[in-house]
Design an enzyme around this catalytic site. Structure first.
Site, PDB file in Angstrom:
ATOM      1  N   GLU A  60       0.808  -1.219   0.000  1.00  0.00           N
ATOM      2  CA  GLU A  60       0.000   0.000   0.000  1.00  0.00           C
ATOM      3  C   GLU A  60       0.840   1.267   0.000  1.00  0.00           C
ATOM      4  O   GLU A  60       0.525   2.242  -0.702  1.00  0.00           O
ATOM      5  CB  GLU A  60      -0.955   0.024   1.196  1.00  0.00           C
ATOM      6  CG  GLU A  60      -2.229  -0.792   1.006  1.00  0.00           C
ATOM      7  CD  GLU A  60      -2.051  -2.276   1.249  1.00  0.00           C
ATOM      8  OE1 GLU A  60      -0.920  -2.718   1.534  1.00  0.00           O
ATOM      9  OE2 GLU A  60      -3.055  -3.013   1.151  1.00  0.00           O
ATOM     10  N   HIS A 129     -10.280  -3.156  11.022  1.00  0.00           N
ATOM     11  CA  HIS A 129     -11.094  -3.161   9.793  1.00  0.00           C
ATOM     12  C   HIS A 129     -12.384  -2.360   9.996  1.00  0.00           C
ATOM     13  O   HIS A 129     -13.366  -2.603   9.306  1.00  0.00           O
ATOM     14  CB  HIS A 129     -11.502  -4.581   9.399  1.00  0.00           C
ATOM     15  CG  HIS A 129     -10.409  -5.453   8.850  1.00  0.00           C
ATOM     16  ND1 HIS A 129      -9.344  -5.860   9.586  1.00  0.00           N
ATOM     17  CD2 HIS A 129     -10.242  -5.993   7.619  1.00  0.00           C
ATOM     18  CE1 HIS A 129      -8.555  -6.642   8.850  1.00  0.00           C
ATOM     19  NE2 HIS A 129      -9.075  -6.735   7.646  1.00  0.00           N
TER      20      HIS A 129
END
Ligand code: TPP
Ligand code: MG
Lengths: 324, 349
Positions: A60, A129
């Site tokens: 990322e 998350h």
């Protein structure tokens, strides 16, 4: 008009903008072959080829950096970070490169990148998350931030974001993906920085965005039965933020409640209240109220998870408080 | 397909394939202990999916099925004070380190008696009392912190070793390379273990790297590195033994790429529609439990009856853990909402 899910509205925006401008391309983990876990980019790789829908390694920090660099070089990348929680990984290239290059270079370069990130609480997926990190980016001059709640708004705003010459962060609440709504069949865009009044009202203004818009609407419907008329404003964009619409409403109602799903401490709710006080302290008949999540990481356990976020009842209580 | 044909085919396409052998120093008792640990992992994971379907377990859950030989062959050689850094696929790592499956199951049920008191679930399962530093939800992100435990051992001069696991997907997280570099520079007592099952959800590793032999990355940092057959518990054990001894002696890190194959979906409900799963058929012939079992019987190290008893016992333990989690544990009290956010019982709302 057709009725589509918010998920599909994103796909439509991506597809139309990719067809319209060959500099637009998508990058992210599993966006190509798999079409993203939520199915949002499904089919786009076949349609546009492997150079325009790029499956990345789990890197990322670097693939967002590549996106930022490609934008500086003149492309229009759409980078996907599968859960906003992991925006921490490319944070440096977002905050220190994307947001600041135009300024540091005296306007010589733009960074027309869009970074899409699902966010929000729900589904028992625990602390890494489930976050609401949109607030962090509002603190960074040079970025724009959108968080639309309906398919219509998502499509129109995402298209504007792709055409915008600045870095834009697009936050997509996971619980909104399956929400359905009407979307025109033809071309349209919605300008970044314009709020939408979801429900007219006269007694109290509720300012919110994304998933909390639906919770606020439910609260307003219930208050209506008790004769309290709330105006519900869906901000749609957080940076820039449409204070004209907010202040016009506050002028009318003299009361305001600001709702966010982010942990309340240090959130945009406080910032919005501060700005309202600066612009119109005298307009208010009651202290403004803020509603947000408890200041806690999000638990795996369903009961603890549910306890974390604002409920309809919390918003109702906050509205009632402005009448005390 | 006949077993022998399969092996011939596997040898052709699976370049890590290695023959089984009993390494020096690995006695029968220890072999049977490893065999039983693998069964415990398998039965545990097989039990979780139906529980997930029945909504007893929720969130993301990534089974360790067919990778059992890796955690077992390596972690069973560690002592209690050694550390293990894990991944999102962490159940096997915890069981191999001596984790209590009752507490694991309770955690998956989100119960207060679970390892993480219901706060973490499968993706964050950990047992600090035995140095299992926790599963993680952010791929690659737990590696550097795990190497931090080796930094502690290095500073304090203890002989504790850290084994840190990451996947082929995780290997592309930049901070892993940065951590490997420091581990090599300072000779930290670490064993890097890459569980290369060749897939990161729907991404075939070969599509996102120019060098699919991932062990070669270690070499670039000056770390002794090699690849082993991830289905072959004996080779894994033997290789890890050397690496652990090297770390313990203060000679620095090693890198072991355990090459295997992901033979199930990525998580509970992933049906792997994006790949051709029929390629896995032949690999089921060398899945680690079957393979070790056949070896043990074939070489008269154990009888089939002994092995069957081991399997049955694992099943019993797992059934008991489900009963424990479902019937004897409790939902966390909502009064405890703010607990553990800060240390020492401090509450900051
Ligand atoms: C930083 C980050 N990016 C993406 C994901 C989504 N994700 C979860 S597991 C996974 C695949 C990991 O692959 P690998 O490291 O090979 O481990 P495996 O699942 O094969 O055991 C991905 C992409 C994530 N959790 N964290
Ligand atoms: Mg993998």
């Amino acid at each position: 008009m057709s009725i589509i899910t918010l998920r599909e509205s994103i796909t439509q925006a991506l597809r139309e903008e990719m067809a319209r401008d060959e500099d637009v391309f998508i990058m992210g983990c599993d966006v190509g072959l798999r079409g993203n876990p939520f199915g949002i980019t499904k089919g786009l790789m076949n349609e546009f080829g492997e150079k325009r829908v790029i499956d990345t390694p789990i890197s990322e920090a670097a693939f967002t950096g590549l996106g930022v660099g490609a934008a500086i070089a003149g492309m229009r990348p759409l980078v996907e970070i599968l859960y906003c929680d992991w925006l921490t990984l490319p944070m440096d290239n977002i905050v220190n490169t994307a947001a600041k290059t135009s300024y540091m270079f005296g306007g010589q370069a733009n960074v027309p990148i869009v970074i899409r990130a699902p966010f929000g609480v729900g589904g028992g997926v625990a602390a890494q998350h489930s976050q609401n990190n949109e607030n962090w980016f509002v603190h960074v001059p040079g970025l724009k931030v959108i968080a639309p709640s309906t398919p219509y708004d998502m499509k129109g705003l995402l298209k504007s974001a792709i055409r915008d010459n600045n870095p834009v962060m697009c936050f997509e609440h996971k619980r909104n993906y399956s929400i359905k709504g009407e979307v025109p069949d033809g071309e349209y865009t919605i300008p970044i920085g314009k709020a939408n009044i979801r429900k007219q009202g006269t007694d109290c203004t509720i300012v919110t965005y994304s998933y909390m818009t639906y919770v606020a609407e439910a609260a307003a419907a219930e208050l209506e039965k008790d004769g309290i008329s709330c105006e519900v404003i869906d901000l749609r964009s957080l940076l820039p933020l449409d204070y004209e619409t907010v202040m016009d409403s506050v002028k009318k109602t003299s009361r305001v409640v600001v709702v966010t799903e982010a942990p309340l401490r240090g959130s945009i709710a406080g910032e919005i209240v501060g700005e309202i006080l600066d612009r119109g302290f005298d307009l208010l008949d009651a202290p403004p109220q803020r509603v947000g999540s408890k200041n806690s990481p999000v638990a795996y356990n369903e009961g603890l998870e549910a306890l974390c976020t604002p409920k309809k009842e919390d918003i109702i209580a906050a509205v009632r408080k402005t009448f005390e | 397909m006949k077993n022998t044909n399969c092996i011939e085919e596997i040898k052709k396409e699976f370049d890590a394939y290695a023959e089984m052998y009993v390494p020096e120093g690995l006695d029968r008792e220890e072999q049977l202990r490893m065999y039983s640990i693998m069964w415990l992992m398998r039965k545990f994971e097989e039990a979780v999916k139906p529980l997930w379907m029945a909504n007893k377990v929720h969130g993301y859950y990534h089974p360790y099925i067919t990778e059992e030989a890796i955690a077992t062959g390596i972690i069973t050689q560690l002592k209690k004070s050694d550390y293990v850094g894990s991944t999102h696929r962490g159940h096997g790592h915890l069981i191999a380190k001596g984790g209590d499956i009752n507490k694991m199951m309770a955690e998956l049920f989100g119960k207060e008696e679970g390892y993480n008191k219901g706060r973490g679930g499968s993706m964050h399962i950990s047992d600090m009392s035995i140095g299992m530093l926790g599963a993680t939800g952010i791929v690659g992100a737990a590696t550097a912190p795990a190497v931090g435990s080796a930094l502690k051992s290095w500073i304090k001069g203890t002989d504790d070793v850290t084994v840190v696991f990451f996947g082929d997907g995780g290997s592309n997280a930049g901070s892993i390379c940065e951590a490997m570099n420091m581990a090599a520079a300072w000779k930290l007592p670490v064993v890097f273990v890459c569980e290369n099952n060749q897939w990161a959800i729907a991404t075939d590793i070969a599509r996102v790297t120019g060098e699919p032999d991932l062990y070669k990355r270690g070499t670039g940092f000056g770390i002794p590195s090699c690849r082993v057959d991830g289905f072959n518990i004996y080779q894994i054990w033997d290789t890890a033994k050397t690496a652990i001894a090297r770390a313990r002696a203060g000679e620095g890190p090693s890198f072991i790429e355990c090459k295997t194959m992901r033979m199930l979906g990525h998580h509970a409900t992933d049906d792997s529609w994006y790949r051709d799963m029929s390629v896995c058929d032949k690999y089921w012939e060398i899945e680690p439990i079957k393979r070790m079992g056949e070896f043990l019987v074939g070489n008269k190290i154990a009888t089939q009856e002994e092995l069957d008893a081991i399997e049955a016992d694992a099943m019993k333990q797992v059934e008991a853990s489900i009963d424990y989690a479902d019937n004897q544990c409790h939902e966390p009290s909502l009064d405890t909402f703010y607990d553990y956010i800060y240390a020492d019982g401090e509450v900051i709302k």
